[in-house]
Scaffold this motif. Sequence first.
Motif, PDB file in Angstrom:
ATOM      1  N   ALA A   1      59.936  26.545  52.343  1.00 28.74           N
ATOM      2  CA  ALA A   1      58.662  26.436  53.309  1.00 28.74           C
ATOM      3  C   ALA A   1      58.947  25.886  54.882  1.00 28.74           C
ATOM      4  O   ALA A   1      58.331  26.566  55.598  1.00 28.74           O
ATOM      5  N   ALA A   2      59.863  25.137  54.803  1.00 29.67           N
ATOM      6  CA  ALA A   2      60.473  24.627  56.260  1.00 29.67           C
ATOM      7  C   ALA A   2      61.018  25.800  56.936  1.00 29.67           C
ATOM      8  O   ALA A   2      60.767  25.998  58.075  1.00 29.67           O
ATOM      9  N   ALA A   3      61.785  26.591  56.195  1.00 32.44           N
ATOM     10  CA  ALA A   3      62.480  27.726  56.891  1.00 32.44           C
ATOM     11  C   ALA A   3      61.359  28.855  57.284  1.00 32.44           C
ATOM     12  O   ALA A   3      61.454  29.562  58.407  1.00 32.44           O
ATOM     13  N   ILE A   4      60.310  29.050  56.456  1.00 31.48           N
ATOM     14  CA  ILE A   4      59.243  29.915  56.623  1.00 31.48           C
ATOM     15  C   ILE A   4      58.432  29.404  58.007  1.00 31.48           C
ATOM     16  O   ILE A   4      58.172  30.252  59.314  1.00 31.48           O
ATOM     17  N   GLU A   5      58.390  28.098  58.300  1.00 33.81           N
ATOM     18  CA  GLU A   5      57.661  27.467  59.190  1.00 33.81           C
ATOM     19  C   GLU A   5      58.324  27.862  60.864  1.00 33.81           C
ATOM     20  O   GLU A   5      57.638  27.761  61.675  1.00 33.81           O
ATOM     21  N   ALA A   6      59.480  27.929  60.529  1.00 37.87           N
ATOM     22  CA  ALA A   6      60.467  28.126  61.688  1.00 37.87           C
ATOM     23  C   ALA A   6      60.294  29.490  62.354  1.00 37.87           C
ATOM     24  O   ALA A   6      60.833  29.788  63.453  1.00 37.87           O
ATOM     25  N   HIS A   7      59.740  30.446  61.487  1.00 40.98           N
ATOM     26  CA  HIS A   7      59.313  31.793  62.201  1.00 40.98           C
ATOM     27  C   HIS A   7      58.135  32.135  62.419  1.00 40.98           C
ATOM     28  O   HIS A   7      56.996  32.410  61.387  1.00 40.98           O
ATOM     29  N   PRO A   8      57.673  32.206  63.528  1.00 36.56           N
ATOM     30  CA  PRO A   8      56.073  32.693  63.928  1.00 36.56           C
ATOM     31  C   PRO A   8      55.757  33.735  63.386  1.00 36.56           C
ATOM     32  O   PRO A   8      54.522  34.025  63.330  1.00 36.56           O
ATOM     33  N   SER A   9      56.712  34.756  63.184  1.00 36.28           N
ATOM     34  CA  SER A   9      56.081  36.186  62.595  1.00 36.28           C
ATOM     35  C   SER A   9      56.010  36.043  61.176  1.00 36.28           C
ATOM     36  O   SER A   9      55.488  37.192  60.438  1.00 36.28           O
ATOM     37  N   LEU A  10      56.125  34.893  60.497  1.00 37.22           N
ATOM     38  CA  LEU A  10      55.828  35.058  59.167  1.00 37.22           C
ATOM     39  C   LEU A  10      54.766  33.831  58.789  1.00 37.22           C
ATOM     40  O   LEU A  10      54.884  32.732  59.407  1.00 37.22           O
ATOM     41  N   ALA A  11      53.962  34.246  57.933  1.00 37.61           N
ATOM     42  CA  ALA A  11      52.645  33.370  57.534  1.00 37.61           C
ATOM     43  C   ALA A  11      52.791  32.929  56.082  1.00 37.61           C
ATOM     44  O   ALA A  11      52.728  33.949  55.247  1.00 37.61           O
ATOM     45  N   LEU A  12      53.071  31.705  55.709  1.00 38.79           N
ATOM     46  CA  LEU A  12      52.779  31.397  54.240  1.00 38.79           C
ATOM     47  C   LEU A  12      51.670  31.378  53.731  1.00 38.79           C
ATOM     48  O   LEU A  12      50.777  30.661  54.081  1.00 38.79           O
ATOM     49  N   THR A  13      51.371  32.232  52.824  1.00 38.27           N
ATOM     50  CA  THR A  13      50.023  32.457  52.322  1.00 38.27           C
ATOM     51  C   THR A  13      49.999  32.066  50.985  1.00 38.27           C
ATOM     52  O   THR A  13      48.622  32.272  50.245  1.00 38.27           O
ATOM     53  N   GLY A  14      50.787  31.804  50.028  1.00 36.23           N
ATOM     54  CA  GLY A  14      50.680  31.289  48.603  1.00 36.23           C
ATOM     55  C   GLY A  14      51.705  30.911  48.170  1.00 36.23           C
ATOM     56  O   GLY A  14      53.194  30.983  48.760  1.00 36.23           O
ATOM     57  N   ILE A  15      51.965  30.779  46.791  1.00 37.49           N
ATOM     58  CA  ILE A  15      52.915  30.416  45.916  1.00 37.49           C
ATOM     59  C   ILE A  15      52.760  31.373  44.574  1.00 37.49           C
ATOM     60  O   ILE A  15      51.793  31.752  44.281  1.00 37.49           O
ATOM     61  N   GLU A  16      53.952  31.916  44.070  1.00 41.51           N
ATOM     62  CA  GLU A  16      53.941  32.904  43.192  1.00 41.51           C
ATOM     63  C   GLU A  16      54.831  32.569  42.041  1.00 41.51           C
ATOM     64  O   GLU A  16      55.805  32.015  42.113  1.00 41.51           O
ATOM     65  N   GLY A  17      54.503  32.772  40.694  1.00 40.95           N
ATOM     66  CA  GLY A  17      55.751  32.585  39.668  1.00 40.95           C
ATOM     67  C   GLY A  17      55.378  33.974  38.486  1.00 40.95           C
ATOM     68  O   GLY A  17      54.337  34.285  38.522  1.00 40.95           O
ATOM     69  N   TYR A  18      56.463  34.008  37.586  1.00 39.79           N
ATOM     70  CA  TYR A  18      56.200  34.659  36.517  1.00 39.79           C
ATOM     71  C   TYR A  18      56.826  33.831  35.407  1.00 39.79           C
ATOM     72  O   TYR A  18      57.939  33.613  35.263  1.00 39.79           O
ATOM     73  N   GLU A  19      55.945  33.943  34.440  1.00 38.86           N
ATOM     74  CA  GLU A  19      56.084  33.243  33.189  1.00 38.86           C
ATOM     75  C   GLU A  19      56.657  33.834  32.002  1.00 38.86           C
ATOM     76  O   GLU A  19      57.161  33.562  31.283  1.00 38.86           O
TER      77      GLU A  19
END
Length: 405
Positions: free
Chosen positions: A173-191
Motif C-alpha cells: 500500500a505504501a508503494a502504491i501511494e508513492a505513484h500518483p498514477s495509481l489509485a488504490l481502490t480496494g482489496i481482493e482475495g480468492y478463497e
Amino acid sequence: MSFTLNIAAVEKGAAPVGAHLVRDVSLPALVLHRAALEHNISWMQQFVSASGAQLAPHGKTSMTPALFRRQLAAGAWGITLATAVQTRAAYAHGVRRVLMANQLVGAPNMALIADLLVDPDFDFHCMVDHPDNVADLGAFFAARGQRLNVMIEYGVVGGRCGCRSEAEVLVLAAAIEAHPSLALTGIEGYEGVIHGEQAVSGIREFAASLVRLAVQLQDSGAFALERPIVTASGSAWYDLIAESFAAQNAAGRFLSVLRPGSYVAHDHGIYKEAQCCVLGRRSDLHEGLRPALEVWAHVQSLPEPGFAVIALGKRDVAYDAGLPVPLRRYPAGVVPAVGDDVAACKVTAVMDQHAFMTVAPGIELRVGDIISFGTSHPCLTFDKWRNGLLVDEQLQVIESMPTCF
C-alpha cells in the motif's frame, strides 16, 4: 465442363434460430437450456443482493457476451475478467465496469487497458501483489498521463497470487501511494485455493483477515475511494464469503463484491457437488442452481457388445475434473423429441474426437442416436466453442450465442 462449388465455412456447433437439436443441427454442439439459465442468473443475483453485496460474475467462465448482457440486466454490478484481452473483448460488447482479478503485467497488456481508459465511462480495477508490478504500472501510466485503479491482492501460503501476509499488504500500500498514477481502490482475495478438512474455518479466517486489512488501510487513508471495494468468492464457497462480509459489516463500510462465475451454466460435476454443500450449510435455501450446460453428440460406432464410441472428445468437452456424464438418448430426426434416460451408461475415456462409453444392460443404442452429456467444470467446456446454442423446452434453437475467447 467445369464448375465452381461455393462452400461457406461452417463453424462447429453453429445453427440458425428455429433449428431443432435432434433434426437440424450438425453435432457435436454446446447446448444451453433457457429455463435453467434464466433460473441461475436470477437465483444468484437474488442471493448476492439479499446478502448485502454486489455481484461481479467472472466472465472468463463463458466469455459469452450474450450471457454478460443477461447478467448485467439482472442487476450485476460489473463483470470480472482475467486478462487484458478478455477485458477488451468484453468492452467491445458493451461492458463498462470490469474487475480484472489478476495482475496487469507487460507493457503490451498495459497498452490494451490504457486505450480503454480514454473512455471516461469505463470503470476498471486490476490487482497488484508485488512492488515490481507497482513500479512498472506507475511508470507506464504516468507516461500516458493516466491514472489506473489498482487493488491489492491478498493470498494464502501455497495458494495462487497475492501478498502472503498482512505485513506485505501494508508495505505494498505504501508503494502504491508513492505513484500518483495509481489509485488504490480496494482489496481482493480468492478463497478457492483453501482446501482440506478445515477448509470452512480456514475460509472464514481468511475473509476476516481480508476485512481487517481493509479497515486498517481505510483508517490510514490509503484508499482513493470513500467506499473501497472488498471482494472475494469463486463458485464454490460464495455463501461463506457473503456471510463473513456481512458479519463484519463489510457491506456498510465497504462495497462488498462477490465474483462467482460458473453458476451461470452450473454443471453435473464439481459445481453440482459444491452446490450441495452450500445447500447443506444454508437451510434457508430451498432450491439451488440447475445444470444449464450440455454437450450433444452422436453415437458414432458400436464395435463391441456393451461398448459405444461417441463423436465427442477433448476438443469438445472438459475432462480435467471428471469425464462427461451421459444424460439422455434421442433418436436422430424424430420430433417431438422424447429422450430416454441413459445415466446408467458411463464414459470411461476421451480422446481428441472420441469418447468411450460403456452401455448399461437393457439400453439399446444404434449408430446415429443422439446423446446429451453433462459436464464437470464449465470453464473448460465453453472455451472449446465459438458458438453455444440456447434452446427452449422443445429443444428448438432460440438464439446462437457466440463466444469471444
